[in-house]
Design a protein around this motif. Structure first.
Motif, PDB file in Angstrom:
ATOM      1  N   TYR A 109      -0.436  31.871  -3.420  1.00 55.69           N
ATOM      2  CA  TYR A 109       0.163  31.433  -4.934  1.00 55.69           C
ATOM      3  C   TYR A 109      -1.158  31.941  -5.754  1.00 55.69           C
ATOM      4  O   TYR A 109      -0.600  31.916  -6.775  1.00 55.69           O
ATOM      5  N   ARG A 133       3.090  27.993   7.792  1.00 57.07           N
ATOM      6  CA  ARG A 133       2.854  26.748   7.792  1.00 57.07           C
ATOM      7  C   ARG A 133       3.812  25.670   8.252  1.00 57.07           C
ATOM      8  O   ARG A 133       3.601  24.580   8.729  1.00 57.07           O
ATOM      9  N   LEU A 161       3.822  35.642   0.979  1.00 55.77           N
ATOM     10  CA  LEU A 161       3.841  34.329   0.629  1.00 55.77           C
ATOM     11  C   LEU A 161       4.876  33.583   1.212  1.00 55.77           C
ATOM     12  O   LEU A 161       4.731  32.529   1.816  1.00 55.77           O
ATOM     13  N   GLU A 220       3.526  33.170   4.762  1.00 57.09           N
ATOM     14  CA  GLU A 220       2.811  31.968   4.978  1.00 57.09           C
ATOM     15  C   GLU A 220       3.450  30.650   4.926  1.00 57.09           C
ATOM     16  O   GLU A 220       3.265  29.751   5.725  1.00 57.09           O
ATOM     17  N   MET A 221       4.490  30.610   4.101  1.00 57.13           N
ATOM     18  CA  MET A 221       5.433  29.308   4.109  1.00 57.13           C
ATOM     19  C   MET A 221       6.044  28.958   5.197  1.00 57.13           C
ATOM     20  O   MET A 221       5.880  27.710   5.897  1.00 57.13           O
ATOM     21  N   ASP A 254      -1.271  23.832  -1.033  1.00 55.45           N
ATOM     22  CA  ASP A 254      -1.165  24.105   0.202  1.00 55.45           C
ATOM     23  C   ASP A 254      -1.137  25.627   0.527  1.00 55.45           C
ATOM     24  O   ASP A 254      -1.241  25.773   1.633  1.00 55.45           O
ATOM     25  N   TYR A 255      -0.557  26.393  -0.338  1.00 52.89           N
ATOM     26  CA  TYR A 255      -0.359  27.689  -0.021  1.00 52.89           C
ATOM     27  C   TYR A 255      -1.591  28.815  -0.783  1.00 52.89           C
ATOM     28  O   TYR A 255      -1.759  28.504  -1.773  1.00 52.89           O
TER      29      TYR A 255
END
Length: 418
Positions: free
Chosen positions: A415, A132, A125, A128-129, A411-412
């Motif tokens: 999650y 993005r 995660l 990914e954050m 958005d993710y």
């Protein structure tokens, strides 16, 4: 120098295990309320969570080595000293720990793949954050790369465990009370040390209540002895706690379950998160993999004929009493009943299998926070609940925290990923 520093840290961990465990729990709890508190709070919170998770994995390995390692010449001095100072009896190792520790110890491929898989799951995660924020147009490519690597590692675990399904978590977890590692003021009469293992145990007389002590305050000697009783699964070889994949159908079921997240991500990148196609594809693959797994345990027809004739089901018996003879009704009744001897083969043979199958079945609830189900049903429900509780004193706090997570789930991907 680095090795000496690690030994110093491990000694510090052994001496302050309870405090470090409490600190880890506190830091994890803080990360749940960070999103929305300041700019980039979700990245800061996830970075803390990932760091604590990785450090906790290292702590788990050290504590497991201290408590359950054998006393041999290869055991380092820190482990020997810590084991000699254990307060009380050692807890019985869980079946999950026995199984995963067996493959970790006997297969270098399993150990490497399991460690890498758990590290990726702890940081996916956060990756990914960052992706993005830095390169939003290529974020899905990075997610596809992560899922591809995870699928390869899971396939490696299947091969390393000699064609057995993946058991998650694939490494032993922390199952001991850290206070066991703390020194306690005890007399020589309260404990005794085993000559072969060198482990300190409580004497049985410490569990006997004094004569002037009320019966309601007596230590439960029965529970103490029961907790140290070995079952047939406790003495079975660890590899036999999970059955191998049954033929081509079993291998297809496990492969489908492993490849499902990757194919789901590829479909999301092509059609988007709001489209029904990725959602239907993913849930169909998961249900079909579950069906194939159950069917793989049924005996072939030649072997099934050797089984005893099952008793008549209650539905078939009722139809027979009413004078209704219909092969179709009998087939339906037999399908709904559990009297078929082959049905017993579909049941898990140990708690390791049962927990893994239960976790996979429970993962279907995650589809409520994915795709069209999230945007058309779950999200509006949560959003309405947040609006109704925003002016409440105590409930409003929890409502506001839930409201901060709504855009993050939008958005993710990770999650709601499993």
């Amino acid at each position: 120098m680095a090795q000496r520093a690690w030994h110093v840290y491990e000694r510090f961990l052994v001496s302050n295990a309870s405090q470090i465990t409490a600190l880890e729990s506190s830091l994890r709890s803080i990360t749940y309320i960070l999103p929305g508190r300041f700019k980039d709070a979700e990245i800061a919170g996830e970075a803390i969570y990932a760091g604590v998770h990785l450090l906790g994995m290292y702590h788990d390995s050290v504590l497991f080595k201290i408590v359950y390692s054998r006393r041999d010449k290869g055991t380092d001095s820190l482990v020997k000293q810590a084991r000699d100072e254990l307060a009380g009896d050692l807890p019985k190792m869980s079946l999950h720990a026995r199984y995963t520790n067996y493959w970790r110890s006997s297969s270098r491929m399993y150990r490497s793949a399991a460690l890498m898989l758990m590290m990726i799951e702890a940081t996916q995660l956060l990756i990914e954050m960052i992706a993005r924020r830095k390169t939003r147009t290529h974020a899905w490519d990075i997610i596809v790369g992560i899922e591809t690597l995870k699928a390869l590692l899971r396939l490696g675990l299947v091969r390393a465990s000699q064609d057995r399904p993946v058991i998650e978590p694939c490494l032993p977890q922390r199952e001991i009370d850290p206070s066991l590692l703390e020194k306690r003021a005890t007399t020589d009469l309260d404990t005794w040390r085993g000559e072969r293992t060198g482990i300190t145990h409580r004497s049985l007389h410490t569990l006997m209540a004094p004569k002037n002590q009320p019966s309601s305050e007596e230590p439960d000697l029965y529970d103490y002895l029961l907790s140290h009783t070995l079952t047939d699964q406790d003495v079975a070889p660890p590899a036999r706690l999970v059955r191998t994949l049954q033929g081509t159908i079993g291998s297809a079921a496990e492969s489908l379950w492993i490849l499902r997240p990757l194919l789901y991500v590829l479909a999301l990148r092509k059609w988007g998160k709001r489209d029904f196609k990725p959602y239907v594809l993913s849930i169909s693959m998961e249900l079909f993999a579950r069906f194939l797994r159950r069917r793989s345990f049924y005996l072939p027809y030649d072997d099934a004929t050797k089984l005893p004739v099952p008793p008549m089901s209650s539905v078939s018996l009722m139809l027979s009493m009413l004078g209704i003879e219909n092969s179709f009704f009998d087939w339906v009744a037999g399908s709904l009943s559990n009297t078929d001897p082959r049905y017993q083969l579909t049941k898990p043979i140990s708690s390791v299998e049962r927990d893994e199958w239960t976790a996979r079945n429970r993962s279907l609830w995650w589809y409520l926070v994915r795709g069209p189900a999230w945007y058309n049903y779950t999200r509006p429900k949560i959003q309405g609940l947040v609006r109704r509780t925003e002016n409440k004193r105590i409930i409003g706090i929890f409502g506001s925290i839930a409201g901060e997570y709504l855009p993050l789930v939008d958005d993710y991907y990770y999650y709601t990923a499993t």
